[in-house]
Design a protein around this motif. Structure first.
Motif, PDB file in Angstrom:
ATOM      1  N   HIS A 205      16.073 -14.817  -8.288  1.00 27.58           N
ATOM      2  CA  HIS A 205      16.496 -16.132  -7.812  1.00 27.58           C
ATOM      3  C   HIS A 205      15.401 -16.741  -6.924  1.00 27.58           C
ATOM      4  O   HIS A 205      14.980 -17.891  -7.107  1.00 27.58           O
ATOM      5  N   GLN A 206      14.926 -15.960  -5.984  1.00 31.53           N
ATOM      6  CA  GLN A 206      13.875 -16.432  -5.067  1.00 31.53           C
ATOM      7  C   GLN A 206      12.564 -16.678  -5.830  1.00 31.53           C
ATOM      8  O   GLN A 206      11.853 -17.655  -5.573  1.00 31.53           O
ATOM      9  N   TYR A 208      12.112 -17.597  -8.976  1.00 32.02           N
ATOM     10  CA  TYR A 208      12.150 -18.860  -9.734  1.00 32.02           C
ATOM     11  C   TYR A 208      12.126 -20.068  -8.801  1.00 32.02           C
ATOM     12  O   TYR A 208      11.550 -21.106  -9.135  1.00 32.02           O
ATOM     13  N   LYS A 209      12.731 -19.927  -7.637  1.00 32.10           N
ATOM     14  CA  LYS A 209      12.720 -21.028  -6.666  1.00 32.10           C
ATOM     15  C   LYS A 209      11.271 -21.326  -6.255  1.00 32.10           C
ATOM     16  O   LYS A 209      10.841 -22.486  -6.231  1.00 32.10           O
ATOM     17  N   GLU A 210      10.516 -20.283  -5.988  1.00 30.34           N
ATOM     18  CA  GLU A 210       9.117 -20.472  -5.592  1.00 30.34           C
ATOM     19  C   GLU A 210       8.277 -20.931  -6.777  1.00 30.34           C
ATOM     20  O   GLU A 210       7.399 -21.791  -6.648  1.00 30.34           O
ATOM     21  N   ASP A 212       9.195 -22.730  -9.246  1.00 33.94           N
ATOM     22  CA  ASP A 212       9.513 -24.121  -9.550  1.00 33.94           C
ATOM     23  C   ASP A 212       9.147 -25.081  -8.423  1.00 33.94           C
ATOM     24  O   ASP A 212       9.515 -26.261  -8.472  1.00 33.94           O
ATOM     25  N   ASP A 214      10.383 -25.435  -5.643  1.00 36.74           N
ATOM     26  CA  ASP A 214      11.611 -25.977  -5.054  1.00 36.74           C
ATOM     27  C   ASP A 214      11.456 -25.923  -3.538  1.00 36.74           C
ATOM     28  O   ASP A 214      11.375 -24.843  -2.945  1.00 36.74           O
TER      29      ASP A 214
END
Ligand code: ADP
Ligand code: NI
Length: 217
Positions: A205-206, A208-210, A212, A214
């Motif tokens: 989760h973390q 993909y956040k980084e 992208d 985000d």
């Protein structure tokens, strides 16, 4: 004779044999799996000595360490004979190692509780924080990329397909790591796997956040 007493010598032998392995199949993996197998065995009421010795030997017949699994199993039998391990224990330990290392498809189920414990310990070392670290070490050693968005996730690949895959570290979560939780044999390992699985989900989760960019916090 107590099997525990030969385990110390087995550890020296295995450590020596694995001294030059750099893909995550190193002595420290064996040491972690052995300690975990001992702890799970004690809780599940399995024979601790059998689990300990099988865990110490479990990766010697691996493709990455030997050209001949049969030869390696034979060497392990000879080693145990030399150290006066009782025949029934030798047969049991070799069965565990052979079933674990000659896996095809989903792998043959382990016949005994001791086999189930050692397999659980090995699978647990592939997930959680250690599993993540090993995955990136392996990918780095193979020259694989961290992530290619087009190539992940695509579900389970056959062995044949996988040989032709470039592979990325993140892809490995989807082809293997996230499936291991449901393959645990013992209740103790299932509880540990649940915790380690959750940690990997949080990591992804973390990640993909980084990835992208985000910027929400
Ligand atoms: P095991 O001893 O658990 O059977 P393997 O021999 O399959 O493990 O691999 C050793 C380590 O490298 C494990 O942590 C595994 O998850 C990881 N690994 C195996 N294949 C890949 C891959 N294609 N990409 C990244 N990591 C991998
Ligand atoms: Ni292993």
């Amino acid at each position: 004779m107590k099997l525990e007493s030969v385990c110390q010598e087995a550890a020296v032998y295995v450590r020596e044999r694995m001294a030059h392995e750099g893909t995550g199949h190193d002595w420290r993996h064996i040491d972690r799996v052995t300690k975990l197998a001992i702890a799970i065995a004690a809780r599940e009421g399995a024979d601790v000595g059998i689990c300990q010795l099988a865990a110490l030997f479990h990766d010697l017949p691996d493709d990455k360490l030997t050209d001949s699994k049969e030869q390696e199993l034979e060497n392990i039998v000879l080693w145990m004979n030399r150290h006066h391990v009782p025949d029934a224990d030798v047969r049991h330990i070799v069965e565990i190692i052979a079933t674990m290392s000659f896996r095809g498809g989903g792998g043959a189920p382990m016949r005994t509780l001791e086999g189930q414990v050692v397999q659980d310990a090995d699978r647990l070392d592939a997930i959680g924080a250690i599993g993540i670290a090993r995955t990136f070490t392996y990918a780095g050693a193979k020259g694989h990329l961290i992530h290619e968005p087009e190539s992940a996730p695509r579900g389970v690949l056959t062995a044949e397909q996988y040989r032709n895959e470039p592979g990325t570290a993140i892809h490995h979560f989807y082809e293997k790591l996230l499936m291991l939780k449901d393959l645990m044999n013992t209740p103790t390992a299932r509880a540990l796997a649940t915790e380690r699985h959750l940690f990997m989900e949080q990591f992804l989760h973390q990640f993909y956040k980084e990835w992208d960019a985000d910027i929400s916090v």
